[in-house]
Design a protein around this motif. Structure first.
Motif, PDB file in Angstrom:
ATOM      1  N   ILE A  56       0.849  -1.199   0.000  1.00 48.09           N
ATOM      2  CA  ILE A  56       0.000   0.000   0.000  1.00 48.09           C
ATOM      3  C   ILE A  56       0.880   1.244   0.000  1.00 48.09           C
ATOM      4  O   ILE A  56       2.034   1.214   0.453  1.00 48.09           O
ATOM      5  CB  ILE A  56      -0.962   0.061   1.213  1.00 48.09           C
ATOM      6  N   GLY A 121      -2.072  10.749  -2.546  1.00 51.76           N
ATOM      7  CA  GLY A 121      -1.430   9.437  -2.654  1.00 51.76           C
ATOM      8  C   GLY A 121       0.047   9.566  -2.965  1.00 51.76           C
ATOM      9  O   GLY A 121       0.598  10.664  -3.061  1.00 51.76           O
ATOM     10  N   THR A 122       0.683   8.404  -3.136  1.00 49.58           N
ATOM     11  CA  THR A 122       2.135   8.356  -3.360  1.00 49.58           C
ATOM     12  C   THR A 122       2.437   8.254  -4.858  1.00 49.58           C
ATOM     13  O   THR A 122       1.575   7.848  -5.646  1.00 49.58           O
ATOM     14  CB  THR A 122       2.742   7.124  -2.661  1.00 49.58           C
ATOM     15  N   GLY A 125       1.868   4.647  -6.059  1.00 45.77           N
ATOM     16  CA  GLY A 125       0.456   4.353  -6.367  1.00 45.77           C
ATOM     17  C   GLY A 125       0.037   5.017  -7.665  1.00 45.77           C
ATOM     18  O   GLY A 125      -0.688   4.434  -8.475  1.00 45.77           O
ATOM     19  N   LEU A 128       1.506   3.029 -10.607  1.00 43.97           N
ATOM     20  CA  LEU A 128       0.820   1.746 -10.790  1.00 43.97           C
ATOM     21  C   LEU A 128      -0.513   1.932 -11.506  1.00 43.97           C
ATOM     22  O   LEU A 128      -0.894   1.155 -12.365  1.00 43.97           O
ATOM     23  CB  LEU A 128       0.572   1.075  -9.439  1.00 43.97           C
ATOM     24  N   ALA A 176       4.587  -7.100  -7.418  1.00 45.77           N
ATOM     25  CA  ALA A 176       5.811  -6.314  -7.577  1.00 45.77           C
ATOM     26  C   ALA A 176       5.706  -5.059  -6.723  1.00 45.77           C
ATOM     27  O   ALA A 176       4.634  -4.492  -6.573  1.00 45.77           O
ATOM     28  CB  ALA A 176       5.970  -5.933  -9.039  1.00 45.77           C
ATOM     29  N   SER A 214     -13.067   9.878   1.264  1.00 50.58           N
ATOM     30  CA  SER A 214     -13.657   9.192   0.108  1.00 50.58           C
ATOM     31  C   SER A 214     -12.529   8.434  -0.605  1.00 50.58           C
ATOM     32  O   SER A 214     -11.381   8.492  -0.182  1.00 50.58           O
ATOM     33  CB  SER A 214     -14.277  10.206  -0.858  1.00 50.58           C
ATOM     34  N   PHE A 258     -18.529  10.366  -6.340  1.00 50.92           N
ATOM     35  CA  PHE A 258     -17.798  10.193  -5.085  1.00 50.92           C
ATOM     36  C   PHE A 258     -18.738   9.566  -4.059  1.00 50.92           C
ATOM     37  O   PHE A 258     -19.900   9.972  -3.957  1.00 50.92           O
ATOM     38  CB  PHE A 258     -17.330  11.546  -4.527  1.00 50.92           C
ATOM     39  N   GLU A 292     -13.126   2.195 -10.452  1.00 52.78           N
ATOM     40  CA  GLU A 292     -11.698   2.503 -10.386  1.00 52.78           C
ATOM     41  C   GLU A 292     -11.178   2.082  -9.002  1.00 52.78           C
ATOM     42  O   GLU A 292     -10.064   1.602  -8.871  1.00 52.78           O
ATOM     43  CB  GLU A 292     -11.500   4.010 -10.588  1.00 52.78           C
ATOM     44  N   LEU A 302      -7.338  -8.252  -3.617  1.00 54.17           N
ATOM     45  CA  LEU A 302      -7.534  -6.868  -4.053  1.00 54.17           C
ATOM     46  C   LEU A 302      -8.320  -6.937  -5.354  1.00 54.17           C
ATOM     47  O   LEU A 302      -7.823  -7.450  -6.356  1.00 54.17           O
ATOM     48  CB  LEU A 302      -6.166  -6.218  -4.286  1.00 54.17           C
TER      49      LEU A 302
HETATM   50  C1  LIG Z   1     -10.193  12.784  -2.953  1.00 54.04           C
HETATM   51  C2  LIG Z   1      -9.517  11.914  -3.969  1.00 54.04           C
HETATM   52  C3  LIG Z   1      -9.301  12.386  -5.249  1.00 54.04           C
HETATM   53  C4  LIG Z   1      -8.662  11.592  -6.221  1.00 54.04           C
HETATM   54  N1  LIG Z   1      -8.458  12.106  -7.462  1.00 54.04           N
HETATM   55  C5  LIG Z   1      -7.795  11.369  -8.387  1.00 54.04           C
HETATM   56  C6  LIG Z   1      -7.505  11.907  -9.679  1.00 54.04           C
HETATM   57  O1  LIG Z   1      -7.841  13.046 -10.002  1.00 54.04           O
HETATM   58  N2  LIG Z   1      -6.832  11.116 -10.553  1.00 54.04           N
HETATM   59  C7  LIG Z   1      -6.407   9.860 -10.226  1.00 54.04           C
HETATM   60  O2  LIG Z   1      -5.761   9.216 -11.059  1.00 54.04           O
HETATM   61  N3  LIG Z   1      -6.670   9.324  -9.022  1.00 54.04           N
HETATM   62  C8  LIG Z   1      -7.349  10.037  -8.089  1.00 54.04           C
HETATM   63  N4  LIG Z   1      -7.612   9.498  -6.862  1.00 54.04           N
HETATM   64  C9  LIG Z   1      -7.217   8.100  -6.577  1.00 54.04           C
HETATM   65  C10 LIG Z   1      -5.818   7.970  -5.924  1.00 54.04           C
HETATM   66  O3  LIG Z   1      -5.447   9.188  -5.358  1.00 54.04           O
HETATM   67  C11 LIG Z   1      -4.733   7.538  -6.904  1.00 54.04           C
HETATM   68  O4  LIG Z   1      -5.059   6.323  -7.524  1.00 54.04           O
HETATM   69  C12 LIG Z   1      -3.361   7.407  -6.190  1.00 54.04           C
HETATM   70  O5  LIG Z   1      -2.369   7.467  -7.164  1.00 54.04           O
HETATM   71  C13 LIG Z   1      -3.195   6.157  -5.349  1.00 54.04           C
HETATM   72  O6  LIG Z   1      -1.987   6.269  -4.609  1.00 54.04           O
HETATM   73  P1  LIG Z   1      -1.836   5.611  -3.173  1.00 54.04           P
HETATM   74  O7  LIG Z   1      -0.434   5.799  -2.714  1.00 54.04           O
HETATM   75  O8  LIG Z   1      -2.856   6.119  -2.232  1.00 54.04           O
HETATM   76  O9  LIG Z   1      -2.091   4.090  -3.516  1.00 54.04           O
HETATM   77  P2  LIG Z   1      -2.956   3.020  -2.697  1.00 54.04           P
HETATM   78  O10 LIG Z   1      -4.379   3.417  -2.695  1.00 54.04           O
HETATM   79  O11 LIG Z   1      -2.316   2.741  -1.390  1.00 54.04           O
HETATM   80  O12 LIG Z   1      -2.796   1.763  -3.654  1.00 54.04           O
HETATM   81  C14 LIG Z   1      -3.377   1.761  -4.932  1.00 54.04           C
HETATM   82  C15 LIG Z   1      -2.823   0.576  -5.703  1.00 54.04           C
HETATM   83  O13 LIG Z   1      -1.433   0.759  -5.887  1.00 54.04           O
HETATM   84  C16 LIG Z   1      -0.693  -0.307  -5.278  1.00 54.04           C
HETATM   85  N5  LIG Z   1       0.523   0.319  -4.772  1.00 54.04           N
HETATM   86  C17 LIG Z   1       0.643   1.418  -3.994  1.00 54.04           C
HETATM   87  N6  LIG Z   1       1.941   1.706  -3.798  1.00 54.04           N
HETATM   88  C18 LIG Z   1       2.652   0.760  -4.466  1.00 54.04           C
HETATM   89  C19 LIG Z   1       4.048   0.503  -4.630  1.00 54.04           C
HETATM   90  N7  LIG Z   1       4.999   1.280  -4.085  1.00 54.04           N
HETATM   91  N8  LIG Z   1       4.401  -0.577  -5.364  1.00 54.04           N
HETATM   92  C20 LIG Z   1       3.475  -1.376  -5.947  1.00 54.04           C
HETATM   93  N9  LIG Z   1       2.159  -1.185  -5.814  1.00 54.04           N
HETATM   94  C21 LIG Z   1       1.756  -0.130  -5.080  1.00 54.04           C
HETATM   95  C22 LIG Z   1      -1.619  -0.923  -4.250  1.00 54.04           C
HETATM   96  O14 LIG Z   1      -1.335  -2.284  -4.034  1.00 54.04           O
HETATM   97  C23 LIG Z   1      -2.966  -0.749  -4.954  1.00 54.04           C
HETATM   98  O15 LIG Z   1      -3.153  -1.759  -5.902  1.00 54.04           O
HETATM   99  C24 LIG Z   1      -8.241  10.275  -5.876  1.00 54.04           C
HETATM  100  C25 LIG Z   1      -8.454   9.803  -4.583  1.00 54.04           C
HETATM  101  C26 LIG Z   1      -9.081  10.597  -3.631  1.00 54.04           C
HETATM  102  C27 LIG Z   1      -9.275  10.072  -2.241  1.00 54.04           C
END
Ligand SMILES: Cc1cc2nc3c(=O)[nH]c(=O)nc-3n(C[C@H](O)[C@H](O)[C@H](O)COP(=O)(O)OP(=O)(O)OC[C@H]3O[C@@H](n4cnc5c(N)ncnc54)[C@H](O)[C@@H]3O)c2cc1C
Length: 320
Positions: A56, A121-122, A125, A128, A176, A214, A258, A292, A302
């Motif tokens: 995560i 997010g990171t 993420g 990916l 991975a 959300s 949302f 999504e 997952l």
């Molecule tokens: C308010 C809000 C607004 C958002 N707006 C957008 C938007 O405009 N556009 C958009 O694209 N997304 C949006 N998102 C979704 C989200 O922010 C993105 O998908 C984000 O990039 C996920 O990053 P995360 O670090 O939180 O990943 P996580 O939610 O922790 O994980 C997501 C996926 O990535 C995998 N993962 C995470 N880190 C790694 C790693 N280092 N190596 C391998 N796998 C990994 C996890 O296993 C999982 O499958 C939004 C979310 C919220 C809550």
């Protein structure tokens, strides 16, 4: 585990408090490594153990089963977030937070990814998911990705192999771990970049319910459906579902794509709203919206959330 990542092991963490959507139960173990060697050692150890492992970042694109998680969460977060810049080439560790990263790079005169300035997010993420906004994805600016395979072997992936397409990369569905991302950016005026980012963030704040937890956009936009009935938010709104609540989850009155957590939402609450929105929109338009956001089962499964919703309540329509 404590020998591998001293200071980075949490037992029984409450995911209803610690995850971004504030949904879930206790996680048996969360491990937060602080260097690549610790990640590799962790993967080698877990390769010999039966417990499920899930990587995560900041959990902004997923929600957990309210029964919790019976395994080990590998968190790639603030402990792995170093950034180094050489000209237009940037190396960033996968745990760096995207909004801060995009702004830092803009201040350093680097542009091209301002569309992601408001995406939580990171960077791991984001890569990916090939995430971004304004119909763009981070993949366009990715020069390479350093990945640890399930057996702890480190390898650098180049763009053709990464297979980026809309909200997709070839890294999905594998065990991975993304460790580091190399970005190739464009020289830009810092003031212009900052102004662009601020405008994007202001537009998002006006449009999205960012004051409540959300998972961002629940359903993916599909070009075929877009041309006929518009984006998922409009389809859900037209179906009369804006504001529909189930338990403590609600289809946001501000933006119908949302689902917000009003306090103590369970995964069932969110999944019921997903089932209803999907079934009602399908009945009205003939289009089946795909999620999504992902749901994480107690044993580490997952899955895109609509698959779980369909399984639990085929044909459910709470609005009837
Ligand atoms: C308010 C809000 C607004 C958002 N707006 C957008 C938007 O405009 N556009 C958009 O694209 N997304 C949006 N998102 C979704 C989200 O922010 C993105 O998908 C984000 O990039 C996920 O990053 P995360 O670090 O939180 O990943 P996580 O939610 O922790 O994980 C997501 C996926 O990535 C995998 N993962 C995470 N880190 C790694 C790693 N280092 N190596 C391998 N796998 C990994 C996890 O296993 C999982 O499958 C939004 C979310 C919220 C809550």
């Amino acid at each position: 585990m404590k020998e591998i990542a001293p200071g980075g092991v949490h037992v029984g963490l409450d995911l209803a408090q610690a995850s971004s959507w504030r949904i879930g139960g206790p996680a048996d173990i969360v491990v937060e490594p602080e260097n690549f060697e610790q990640v590799a050692a962790f993967l080698r150890l877990m390769g010999q153990r039966p417990e499920p492992v899930l990587v995560i970042g900041e959990t902004t694109n997923l929600f957990f089963d309210s029964r919790g998680f019976r395994g080990v969460l590998l968190r790639i977060g603030p402990k792995l977030a170093q950034v180094s810049i050489e000209g237009t080439r940037v190396r960033v560790q996968a745990g760096a937070r995207v909004p801060e990263l995009v702004r830092q790079l803009a201040e350093a005169g680097l542009g091209g990814i301002s569309h992601a300035g408001g995406v939580p997010g990171t960077i791991g993420g984001l890569v990916l998911m090939n995430g971004g906004s304004q119909r763009k994805g981070i993949g366009t600016h990715v020069a390479s990705v350093l990945v640890a395979d399930a057996d702890g072997t480190l390898r650098r992936w180049a763009p053709p192999e990464l297979g980026f397409s809309y909200r997709h990369s070839a890294l999905q569905g594998r065990r991975a771990v993304i460790l580091e991302v190399e970005l190739e950016l464009e020289s830009a005026l810092p003031a212009d970049q900052i102004a662009e980012i601020d405008a994007i963030i202001a537009e998002r704040a006006a449009k999205f319910p960012l004051d409540l937890p959300s998972g961002g956009s629940v359903f993916l936009s599909d070009p075929g459906m877009y041309d006929v009935v518009g984006p998922p938010g409009r389809a859900i709104e037209t179906a009369g579902l804006k504001g529909l609540a189930e338990g403590a989850a609600q289809i946001s009155p501000k933006h119908a794509n949302f689902i917000v957590n009003l306090g103590t939402a369970s995964d069932d609450d969110v999944l019921r709203l997903i089932a209803t929105a999907r079934n009602k929109v399908r009945a009205r338009t003939g289009f089946s919206m795909a999620c999504e956001v992902r749901h994480v089962g107690p044993d580490g499964d997952l899955r895109v959330a609509h698959e779980v919703a369909d399984e639990r309540w085929p044909g459910l329509d709470l609005s009837e």
